[in-house]
Design an enzyme around this catalytic site. Structure first.
Site, PDB file in Angstrom:
ATOM      1  N   ASP A   1      -1.351   4.080  -4.505  1.00 21.28           N
ATOM      2  CA  ASP A   1      -0.931   2.880  -3.778  1.00 21.28           C
ATOM      3  C   ASP A   1       0.440   3.214  -3.164  1.00 21.28           C
ATOM      4  O   ASP A   1       1.123   4.129  -3.633  1.00 21.28           O
ATOM      5  CB  ASP A   1      -0.815   1.722  -4.781  1.00 21.28           C
TER       6      ASP A   1
ATOM      7  N   ASP B   1       3.043   0.494  -1.576  1.00 22.84           N
ATOM      8  CA  ASP B   1       4.033  -0.546  -1.842  1.00 22.84           C
ATOM      9  C   ASP B   1       4.303  -0.692  -3.333  1.00 22.84           C
ATOM     10  O   ASP B   1       3.420  -1.103  -4.080  1.00 22.84           O
ATOM     11  CB  ASP B   1       3.477  -1.894  -1.335  1.00 22.84           C
TER      12      ASP B   1
HETATM   13 MG   LIG Z   1       1.566  -2.008  -4.826  1.00 26.10          MG
END
Ligand SMILES: [Mg+2]
Length: 235
Positions: A10, A12
């Site tokens: 991922d 962010d």
């Molecule tokens: Mg995230």
């Protein structure tokens, strides 16, 4: 113990603290440029994150401060456009950096020949320059919210990465930071390890196989080393 076929990251909050050090800072700069007194500190911004989407987040904030709904929406649209441009500049100027332990993990996976990919619901316009600037050419498949708009916890973005790889989830590990991310990864059938941050420390990450504060944590490092030892790659 099974080896590692691939790792999917991922972006962010996992690879970088883009909310705290990126989006939040860009929103504040947009307020300042517009001559508005509003500023979001780290804690305030954490509370606002329950509203998904920057434009909606702004409109809600402006409305709560007493502006009529129409005016709030219009001003939010102007501010949001400027904020997105500022975010790109922050990325290009190198203000957004890798979270602790991430560079070391990526180097180690690279040294062992483990392929790395990205599954994010962030927008390609800032994700791509960010990955280039901070990590260089390390990732194979990069699927963003621009291609797969179904937000996590939908597993759609992970399934799209697997689809493009032409592989199943066996031996593929996801690295996430939030409840929605862990749910998305595990719903796609992946083993998920989680590193939490300022905004996700109270999230329910119990579906993750391992939860640590960051990728520099000894338990996190040991978990990957064990799997790398079990990984036999063709010479
Ligand atoms: Mg995230």
């Amino acid at each position: 113990m099974t080896g590692l076929e691939a790792v999917i990251f991922d972006v962010d909050g996992t690879l970088v603290d883009s909310e705290r050090d990126g989006h939040r800072v860009a929103f504040n700069a947009a307020f300042e440029e517009a001559g508005l007194p509003d500023r979001w500190d780290v804690t305030t911004y954490g509370g606002l994150l329950s509203t998904a989407g920057g434009g909606k987040r702004l409109a809600r904030w402006l409305e709560r401060a007493g502006r009529p709904a129409d005016e709030a929406r219009e001003l939010a649209a102007v501010l949001h456009e400027r904020k997105t441009a500022i975010m790109r500049v922050l990325v290009e100027e190198g203000h957004i950096r890798a979270r602790p332990g991430i560079h070391r993990l990526i180097d180690e996976l690279d040294n062992h020949g483990v392929p790395m990919h990205v599954a994010t619901t962030g927008t390609r316009a800032w994700v791509e320059p960010l990955l280039d600037r901070v990590f260089g050419d390390r990732f194979g498949v990069v699927v963003t919210g621009t291609e797969v708009p179904d937000l996590k916890p939908s597993p759609a973005v992970y399934l799209e990465v697997l689809h493009r790889l032409g592989t199943g989830p066996e031996g593929v590990v996801a690295v996430e930071d939030s409840a929605n991310g862990v749910r998305a990864a595990t719903a796609a059938g992946l083993v998920c390890v989680a590193t939490y941050n300022t905004y996700t420390r109270d999230d329910d990450l119990s579906a993750a196989t391992l939860v640590t504060p960051d990728a520099a944590d000894p338990a996190f490092t040991a978990w990957f080393r064990d799997r790398l030892r079990a990984t036999v790659r063709p010479a």
